[in-house]
Design an enzyme around this catalytic site. Sequence first.
Site, PDB file in Angstrom:
ATOM      1  N   GLY A  65      71.254  62.492  35.843  1.00 46.77           N
ATOM      2  CA  GLY A  65      71.097  64.030  35.607  1.00 46.77           C
ATOM      3  C   GLY A  65      72.441  64.261  36.580  1.00 46.77           C
ATOM      4  O   GLY A  65      72.822  63.214  37.364  1.00 46.77           O
ATOM      5  N   ILE A  66      72.842  65.631  37.340  1.00 46.02           N
ATOM      6  CA  ILE A  66      73.731  65.883  37.609  1.00 46.02           C
ATOM      7  C   ILE A  66      73.847  66.763  39.484  1.00 46.02           C
ATOM      8  O   ILE A  66      72.498  66.429  39.509  1.00 46.02           O
ATOM      9  CB  ILE A  66      74.695  66.945  36.903  1.00 46.02           C
ATOM     10  CG1 ILE A  66      74.756  66.924  35.669  1.00 46.02           C
ATOM     11  CG2 ILE A  66      76.005  67.123  37.622  1.00 46.02           C
ATOM     12  CD1 ILE A  66      74.543  68.019  34.776  1.00 46.02           C
ATOM     13  N   ASP A  97      65.385  50.236  43.555  1.00 44.83           N
ATOM     14  CA  ASP A  97      66.633  49.734  43.211  1.00 44.83           C
ATOM     15  C   ASP A  97      67.182  50.105  44.575  1.00 44.83           C
ATOM     16  O   ASP A  97      68.377  50.643  44.222  1.00 44.83           O
ATOM     17  CB  ASP A  97      66.023  51.113  41.973  1.00 44.83           C
ATOM     18  CG  ASP A  97      67.556  51.309  41.165  1.00 44.83           C
ATOM     19  OD1 ASP A  97      67.903  49.821  40.677  1.00 44.83           O
ATOM     20  OD2 ASP A  97      68.568  51.883  41.527  1.00 44.83           O
TER      21      ASP A  97
END
Length: 717
Positions: free
Chosen positions: A420-421, A536
């Site tokens: 996404g942005i 992550d």
Amino acid sequence: MVALVLLVLLLCNSYCPVTSLNEEGYALLSFKQSIYEDPEGSLSNWNSSQDNPCSWNGITCKDLRVVSLSIPKKKLYGFLPAALGSLPDLRHINLRNNRFFGSLPAALFSQARGLQSLVLYGNSFSGSLPDEIGKLTYLQSLDLSQNLFNGSIPSSIVQCKRLRTLDLSQNNFTASLPSGFGSGLVSLEKLDLSFNKFNGSIPSDVGNLSSLQGTVDLSHNFFTGPIPASLGSLPEKVYIDLTYNNLSGPIPQNGALMNRGPTAFIGNPGLCGPPLKTPCSSDAVNAGAPSSIPYLPGNDSPQDKGSSGGHNGKGGGLGKSAVIAIVVSDVVGICLVGLVFSYCYSRVCPCRRDKDGNRYGFEKRGKRRKDCLCFRKDESETLSENVEQYDLVALDAQVAFDLDELLKASAFVLGKSGIGIVYKVVLEDGLTYAVRRLGEGGSQRFKEFQAEVEAIGKLRHPNIVTLRAYYWSVDEKLLIYDYIPNGSLSTALHGKPGMVSFSPLPWHVRLMIIQGIAKGLVYLHEFSPKKYVHGDLKPNNVLLGQNMEPQISDFGLGRLANIAGGSPTLQSNRIPIEKSQDKQSKTAPGSDVATVSSTATIGGTYYHAPEALKVVKPSQKWDVYSYGVILLEMVTGRSPLVHVGPSEVDLVSWIQLCIEEEKPLVDVLDPYLEPDLDKEEEIIAVLKIAIACVHASPERRPTMRHVSDALNRLVAS
């Protein structure tokens, strides 16, 4: 005459008793022997050369009897021996903010029955509370917060009727509160049970605690069922914090529960009614009503109406024709609603523009208002051009803006990726947030998204980026975070293309950062509601605040992106991560990084534990491995992929090769750290911790709590 004096002295030496330490002194020496580390020498004058311990550090006596043991904040490392129970006049124990571990000895409660205060917060005690705690009938203050206690609260605690302070927050207590909790502890003035795993319903007799003051904190637990109306019987000045539980039903509107803002109840998706915006359905109201009302003949019983074996007699259920009519009308009604919805959704209004061509605001068309909410187009992207009018869901009391304000704000693109942005958003009042747009699609999984995002919204820690709010519609899924001003750790370590000036991090700043990351992971692993795994962790997901304090970001982002229907480069933090899926760059929320450095882009997979590709269920030891790679990167200044001649090896293999070849520290160290070579011992200690963290076997890696403790000792030394 001289001979007579000598004779008297000889007789005294032969027959006069030699002074020796009393029994209480020896009991306290047992306590000293249970201390493995005393870095500040707090017990240095505890010895057997005196006849009593009343002059020892931390000991208070009355009539030569020990009444108090108080040694707070002295970094004592050890356990609590049962011998303390043999101090019959002991009234106060204060060992807060040390490093004690192990369980509490039952003998302490069964023998030292005159104990009035037990303050042990900020240690690492574990295990359950002994049932013998009920024998402390004089106990007035019990503070066991910020430890690792588990199990249920013994039912015998209700016998401590003089108890005025009960603080069990930030532990792992489970089960429901004992029967008679409210009616037994009638002297309570302070009650804090937050950040545990208590479940079951809140006892209705809690309303009997009429002496309570300040805040009654039951937040961040798993309490279920309705809020008992009896809570309203508490003093009206008491603030009742019920946030982030699993409570349901209408919020009672009486006494201390009235005129409270929504911040006392957020994080309970099942609650409804004022002060929340969620209205109560008739079922919720009925569910919240007393269940003891008898069924009266002549009235319709809700149970009868819903019975699968309904009445077939004259006064019974609906006939076939009525049922068919209802079904047909329902189908027709649903179709009409669907047509209306499709028509409204297909009509898109253009956002108005200012004189510079920037999109802004919403506009009205005749009598029918049609909202069109957009960011001002300060960059090449707008956050939304067609947003359905759903409510922005606040996850924190600090969120004082609504969707209109957010979408009218100035927005600057920070970065783009497959996940996404990310925008930097500046509201009209100057407040700045980071907004991640997850994409368009996945309109069928709102409940799953809501549960996941609200669980993440519960996380509150100085070293975790806070998720403040979210928004869901068919076209938009938005996550609103705190904006973190100093970019990512990756950029701080390696710079980025086009950076005009680069100031390398000195060692003391690096040490502060790795300490903060460790604390954040300890919170995720041990104190978060579900003992999460990040899955992550890498320098690009560690953001740096105003004073370079680290904040871990992007926790749970892969999972949310999957639910939202995007095409994330991450996997869920519960799903193994394929190396081939991490080759696209990703920008963390709140970072002033348009594109991440090539180091983070190429080497992202090298932060993953080797077993992550083989094991389905993630482990906290995955995060320990990732953290170890970050430590190696902080010490060496090298990327996770190191060039060795014509070939490339990962950073873990490279450091192992350096150890085998016995290379000097200067060959391993980041050249920018050469001015800090006087800190060689600290650097080597961190390097040893890193090597332990990246051990090939997960079982051989330390826990993050042990890592954090080791770093704290290193900094304090």
